[in-house]
Design an enzyme around this catalytic site. Structure first.
Site, PDB file in Angstrom:
ATOM      1  N   ARG A  64       0.774  -1.253   0.000  1.00  0.00           N
ATOM      2  CA  ARG A  64       0.000   0.000   0.000  1.00  0.00           C
ATOM      3  C   ARG A  64       0.801   1.296   0.000  1.00  0.00           C
ATOM      4  O   ARG A  64       0.197   2.366  -0.010  1.00  0.00           O
ATOM      5  CB  ARG A  64      -0.956   0.027   1.199  1.00  0.00           C
ATOM      6  CG  ARG A  64      -1.889  -1.165   1.323  1.00  0.00           C
ATOM      7  CD  ARG A  64      -2.793  -1.338   0.135  1.00  0.00           C
ATOM      8  NE  ARG A  64      -3.869  -2.307   0.388  1.00  0.00           N
ATOM      9  CZ  ARG A  64      -4.537  -2.949  -0.569  1.00  0.00           C
ATOM     10  NH1 ARG A  64      -4.247  -2.728  -1.847  1.00  0.00           N
ATOM     11  NH2 ARG A  64      -5.486  -3.799  -0.263  1.00  0.00           N
ATOM     12  N   ASN A  94      -0.449  -1.838  -7.372  1.00  0.00           N
ATOM     13  CA  ASN A  94      -1.632  -0.971  -7.346  1.00  0.00           C
ATOM     14  C   ASN A  94      -1.455   0.086  -6.257  1.00  0.00           C
ATOM     15  O   ASN A  94      -2.061   0.055  -5.184  1.00  0.00           O
ATOM     16  CB  ASN A  94      -2.926  -1.779  -7.176  1.00  0.00           C
ATOM     17  CG  ASN A  94      -2.887  -2.760  -6.031  1.00  0.00           C
ATOM     18  OD1 ASN A  94      -1.827  -3.131  -5.536  1.00  0.00           O
ATOM     19  ND2 ASN A  94      -4.056  -3.188  -5.590  1.00  0.00           N
ATOM     20  N   ASP A 152      -2.294  -6.603 -11.092  1.00  0.00           N
ATOM     21  CA  ASP A 152      -3.128  -7.207 -10.057  1.00  0.00           C
ATOM     22  C   ASP A 152      -4.098  -6.193  -9.452  1.00  0.00           C
ATOM     23  O   ASP A 152      -3.733  -5.064  -9.157  1.00  0.00           O
ATOM     24  CB  ASP A 152      -2.283  -7.809  -8.939  1.00  0.00           C
ATOM     25  CG  ASP A 152      -3.152  -8.526  -7.924  1.00  0.00           C
ATOM     26  OD1 ASP A 152      -3.779  -9.525  -8.296  1.00  0.00           O
ATOM     27  OD2 ASP A 152      -3.234  -8.056  -6.782  1.00  0.00           O
ATOM     28  N   ASP A 305      -2.057 -13.177  -0.805  1.00  0.00           N
ATOM     29  CA  ASP A 305      -2.834 -12.025  -1.281  1.00  0.00           C
ATOM     30  C   ASP A 305      -3.174 -11.113  -0.102  1.00  0.00           C
ATOM     31  O   ASP A 305      -4.305 -10.626   0.035  1.00  0.00           O
ATOM     32  CB  ASP A 305      -4.097 -12.453  -2.026  1.00  0.00           C
ATOM     33  CG  ASP A 305      -4.774 -11.288  -2.764  1.00  0.00           C
ATOM     34  OD1 ASP A 305      -4.151 -10.210  -2.866  1.00  0.00           O
ATOM     35  OD2 ASP A 305      -5.926 -11.452  -3.213  1.00  0.00           O
ATOM     36  N   HIS A 309      -6.789  -3.132   4.576  1.00  0.00           N
ATOM     37  CA  HIS A 309      -7.664  -1.968   4.400  1.00  0.00           C
ATOM     38  C   HIS A 309      -7.942  -1.344   5.765  1.00  0.00           C
ATOM     39  O   HIS A 309      -7.753  -1.983   6.803  1.00  0.00           O
ATOM     40  CB  HIS A 309      -8.982  -2.354   3.750  1.00  0.00           C
ATOM     41  CG  HIS A 309      -8.860  -2.766   2.320  1.00  0.00           C
ATOM     42  ND1 HIS A 309      -8.588  -1.871   1.303  1.00  0.00           N
ATOM     43  CD2 HIS A 309      -8.982  -3.984   1.721  1.00  0.00           C
ATOM     44  CE1 HIS A 309      -8.541  -2.520   0.150  1.00  0.00           C
ATOM     45  NE2 HIS A 309      -8.769  -3.792   0.374  1.00  0.00           N
TER      46      HIS A 309
END
Length: 427
Positions: A64, A94, A152, A305, A309
């Site tokens: 992140r 990402n 991804d 994975d 969050h």
């Protein structure tokens, strides 16, 4: 610096655990024996009769940073990995900004060098900004350390784009790693299409959303000669397509995540974002196919994975919460408890899938306890049972439905290049 890990056990063939001590010198494994003269060493660590393994290798994590540091940072994500026994992790692109140029990728590696406590290999994207049809400069990204190429989080929607990307990756000897999701088949789905989705009144995600894109891509991989790796396989149809592709001699490898091996959609008790992940939890036949695929070699390895969050954003309905589940700190423990303790998998198989194979398929100098190898090592307690406690997480995030599950196989110590980067006593 000479370091000794004493009073441990290692796996030998036939799944036998034998007493072992590991001599570490200058960041490498110098010797493995039953005991050594402790006076020879600068530091001695006591494994207390527990399992010594190669450090685990996770080819699929989300750290992140930059861009989403309220979810996770490279520092906290790498500490989370260390607590789970991982010594090498491969981070998805990402991010914001997306590391789609050499300058942006180098900026991420600068943070990694400064803050990471385990070895972090950074993916670069297949296309600019992840969503465009414009390919990145793979050669330039490889030169500054791109681990492999992936979009991804989203599937590459255009076959022509994927073909050109594979062709370039093959010429560079790089892997093309795919989140497979045909968005034209999504229809707003947020969980597996089935009886549970109907009961909760939520739109479902078809099997074919994943499997159809894998089918497209394995044909392209066969034509281009690329190494094509499939992320987080979740459906029986996907397993069948990958199995057929391997039989045809196509260079395809695949991973499966612990949550897809353990949980199914019928386990979802309510409309809560902690159960929302992409791909979603599937049906019982899918889970059986994933397990069979691991056992017969169709699926090569286990990857977490790890997708952290914020608590507020995940504490919502499936319709509003982001996809994702954290897994770095619970993966080995859950797999060991759920499968090894019950006799479904052997301990040797699990270490193979979580350390040896991921290193092998990507050509990494990792995943092995051999003389001269980097001293990337984990020590796991196979005896004491403890409940998963999110208050003990090193990750900033706690979005997992596994909290409270009782597990064995918790990490005691993790070493990277012979240096302790996480120990239970200091946690």
């Amino acid at each position: 610096m000479k370091t000794l890990i004493k009073n441990g056990k290692i796996i030998k063939k036939a799944n036998q655990l034998i007493p072992a001590a590991v001599w570490i010198e200058d960041g490498k494994i110098k010797a493995i024996g039953t005991s050594f003269d402790e006076s020879l060493f600068d530091k001695v660590f006591d494994a207390k009769g527990q399992l010594i393994t190669p450090g685990l290798v996770d080819v699929h994590v989300h750290l992140r940073e930059p861009g989403f540091t309220y979810k996770e940072t490279i520092e906290t994500g790498s500490k989370s990995a260390a607590r789970g026994g991982f010594t090498t992790v491969c981070a998805m692109p990402n991010l914001n900004p997306v590391p789609d140029t050499p300058e942006k990728l180098k900026a991420v590696y600068d943070i990694i060098e400064k803050d990471a406590v385990v070895k972090v290999l950074q993916y670069a994207p297949i296309t600019e900004e992840l969503r465009s049809e414009t390919l990145t400069d793979q050669k330039a990204l490889k030169e500054v350390g791109a681990f492999a190429f992936t979009n991804d989080g989203v599937g590459v929607q255009t076959a022509g784009t994927m073909y050109l990307a594979m062709k370039e990756a093959a010429s560079l000897g790089m892997a093309l790693v795919a989140h497979t999701e045909d968005e034209s088949l999504l229809f707003g789905g947020v969980m597996h299409q089935g009886a549970v989705a109907e009961k909760l009144g939520l739109p479902g995600i078809l099997y074919s959303t994943e499997a159809s894109q894998i089918a497209r891509d394995v044909v392209l991989a066969g034509e281009t000669g690329a190494h094509y790796h499939v992320c987080h396989v979740s459906t029986k149809e996907s397993v069948r397509v990958i199995r057929d592709a391997k039989k045809a001699g196509i260079h395809v490898t695949a991973e499966v995540s612990p949550h897809h091996l353990i949980l199914v959609d019928e386990d979802i008790p309510e409309d809560h974002g902690f159960w929302k992940m992409n791909p979603p939890l599937r049906g019982t036949e899918d889970r059986a196919a994933l397990i069979e695929g691991l056992m017969d070699g169709t699926i090569d390895c286990i990857a977490t994975d790890h997708a952290p969050h914020g608590l507020e954003e995940k504490s919502q309905s499936f319709l509003k919460a982001p996809f994702g589940i954290v897994g770095s700190e619970t993966a080995f423990q859950l797999i060991y408890t759920h499968f090894v303790e019950t006799g479904k998998f052997t301990l040797e198989q699990v270490i193979d899938w979580m350390a040896v194979k991921p290193a092998e398929i990507f050509g990494l100098d990792a995943g092995t306890l051999t003389i001269g190898a980097p001293a990337d090592i984990a020590v796991f307690d196979l005896e004491e049972e403890a409940a998963i406690d999110d208050q003990e997480f090193e990750s900033q995030a706690v979005n997992t439905p596994f909290v409270g599950w009782k597990v064995k196989g918790n990490t005691l110590m993790t070493f990277v290049d012979g240096k302790p980067v996480w120990t239970k006593e200091e946690a």
